[in-house]
Write a protein that holds these residues in place. Structure first.
Motif, PDB file in Angstrom:
ATOM      1  N   GLU A 195      -6.686   7.793   5.792  1.00  0.00           N
ATOM      2  CA  GLU A 195      -7.042   7.002   4.525  1.00  0.00           C
ATOM      3  C   GLU A 195      -6.122   5.665   4.700  1.00  0.00           C
ATOM      4  O   GLU A 195      -6.636   4.498   4.319  1.00  0.00           O
ATOM      5  N   ALA A 196      -4.796   5.887   5.207  1.00  0.00           N
ATOM      6  CA  ALA A 196      -3.848   4.714   5.136  1.00  0.00           C
ATOM      7  C   ALA A 196      -4.380   3.653   6.296  1.00  0.00           C
ATOM      8  O   ALA A 196      -4.504   2.420   6.015  1.00  0.00           O
TER       9      ALA A 196
ATOM     10  N   LEU B 198       0.937  -1.328   0.001  1.00  0.00           N
ATOM     11  CA  LEU B 198       0.019  -0.093   0.082  1.00  0.00           C
ATOM     12  C   LEU B 198       0.985   1.427   0.016  1.00  0.00           C
ATOM     13  O   LEU B 198       1.838   1.252   0.819  1.00  0.00           O
TER      14      LEU B 198
ATOM     15  N   GLU C 275      -6.796  -1.756   6.850  1.00  0.00           N
ATOM     16  CA  GLU C 275      -7.928  -2.787   7.373  1.00  0.00           C
ATOM     17  C   GLU C 275      -8.473  -3.255   6.230  1.00  0.00           C
ATOM     18  O   GLU C 275      -9.031  -4.752   6.377  1.00  0.00           O
ATOM     19  N   GLN C 276      -8.810  -2.789   5.016  1.00  0.00           N
ATOM     20  CA  GLN C 276      -9.560  -3.348   3.990  1.00  0.00           C
ATOM     21  C   GLN C 276      -8.745  -4.179   3.251  1.00  0.00           C
ATOM     22  O   GLN C 276      -9.256  -5.329   2.702  1.00  0.00           O
ATOM     23  N   THR C 277      -7.453  -3.797   2.637  1.00  0.00           N
ATOM     24  CA  THR C 277      -6.532  -4.683   1.915  1.00  0.00           C
ATOM     25  C   THR C 277      -5.666  -5.617   2.471  1.00  0.00           C
ATOM     26  O   THR C 277      -4.994  -6.476   2.024  1.00  0.00           O
TER      27      THR C 277
ATOM     28  N   ARG D 298      -7.540   3.352   7.321  1.00  0.00           N
ATOM     29  CA  ARG D 298      -8.676   2.264   6.786  1.00  0.00           C
ATOM     30  C   ARG D 298      -8.284   1.372   5.567  1.00  0.00           C
ATOM     31  O   ARG D 298      -8.656   0.087   5.572  1.00  0.00           O
ATOM     32  N   LYS D 299      -7.405   1.690   4.529  1.00  0.00           N
ATOM     33  CA  LYS D 299      -7.026   0.605   3.767  1.00  0.00           C
ATOM     34  C   LYS D 299      -6.187  -0.123   4.023  1.00  0.00           C
ATOM     35  O   LYS D 299      -6.169  -1.290   3.272  1.00  0.00           O
TER      36      LYS D 299
ATOM     37  N   GLY E  16      -3.138  -0.719  -3.296  1.00  0.00           N
ATOM     38  CA  GLY E  16      -3.888   0.478  -3.133  1.00  0.00           C
ATOM     39  C   GLY E  16      -2.881   1.735  -2.811  1.00  0.00           C
ATOM     40  O   GLY E  16      -1.767   1.287  -2.817  1.00  0.00           O
ATOM     41  N   GLU E  17      -3.746   2.818  -2.840  1.00  0.00           N
ATOM     42  CA  GLU E  17      -2.867   4.214  -2.472  1.00  0.00           C
ATOM     43  C   GLU E  17      -3.847   5.084  -1.393  1.00  0.00           C
ATOM     44  O   GLU E  17      -5.061   4.816  -1.313  1.00  0.00           O
ATOM     45  N   ALA E  18      -2.984   5.681  -0.657  1.00  0.00           N
ATOM     46  CA  ALA E  18      -3.658   6.580   0.195  1.00  0.00           C
ATOM     47  C   ALA E  18      -3.043   8.062   0.213  1.00  0.00           C
ATOM     48  O   ALA E  18      -1.846   8.035   0.123  1.00  0.00           O
TER      49      ALA E  18
END
Length: 218
Positions: A38-39, A5, A44-46, A41-42, A31-33
């Motif tokens: 945002e980092a 990420l 947790e998602q990816t 959250r991402k 992904g990118e943030a």
């Protein structure tokens, strides 16, 4: 496949990292943030293997984002990248749980090697930043050194191994010093990290310095 990420508020910087990783076998950008919140959250998602984390970003900065990611118990490792080689960023980033710290002007092969290192559970710090990290300890008053109760859980050999890690010794060097096999050293290192609650060797180094097991050289 190592998943990554990319976190940076500069689009061109993110694009450059993505082009490098997309062109390198064995890597996948998930992904990118553009900021710390945002980092978090991402991640947790990816659930990436590694986060390339900028330090200075609007809103939540990279240090706080790193702290939240590691505090959540994520298996994700954070490699901080910055143009600033200031003491407070190096120290704060590693204390927050980062597995590595490189400058953004690192050569592509250094960055790739750094990502691979932290993904495998190792750690990496740019040579120019290692001196600054040690300088920070030289400036700490002696009264800040305290005995952590986790030290009492270590056997005599494990304490010796921790001291060696704090001195920057590799597994091979530790094996030679104590006349052990490397496989035995790896077992000792694993037990030491588990007992002191360290994610990787660089956290063990900080623990050793914090507890006065290793003295910084002037």
């Amino acid at each position: 496949m190592t998943t990554v990420l990319i976190v940076d508020d500069q689009q061109l910087q993110r694009m450059g990292f993505k082009m490098l990783l997309d062109g390198t076998p064995g890597f996948s950008v998930v992904g990118e943030a553009t900021n710390g919140a945002e980092a978090v959250r991402k991640v947790e998602q990816t659930r990436p293997d590694v986060v390339l984390m900028d330090v200075r970003m609007p809103g939540m900065d990279g240090i706080e984002a790193t702290r939240r990611i590691t505090a959540a118990g994520s298996r994700t490792h954070v490699l901080i990248l910055t143009t600033f080689d200031l003491d407070e960023y190096v120290y704060a980033g590693l204390r927050a749980g980062a597995s590595g710290f490189l400058l953004k002007d690192a050569r592509p092969e250094e960055l790739i090697a750094g990502i691979r290192a932290v993904a495998s559970g190792d750690s990496v710090v740019a040579p120019s930043l290692t001196r600054k990290l040690m300088d920070a300890y030289l400036q700490k008053p002696a009264s800040t050194v305290r005995a952590d109760p986790r030290l009492t859980t270590l056997s005599e050999r494990e304490r010796e191994v921790l001291e060696a890690i704090g001195q920057g010794a590799t597994n091979t060097e530790i094996a030679e010093r104590f006349t052990l096999t490397e496989s035995t050293v790896k077992k000792h290192v694993g037990r030491v990290l588990a007992k002191i609650g360290a994610r990787d060797r660089i956290q063990a180094v900080i623990f050793a310095y914090d507890n006065g097991l290793v003295e910084p050289r002037a």
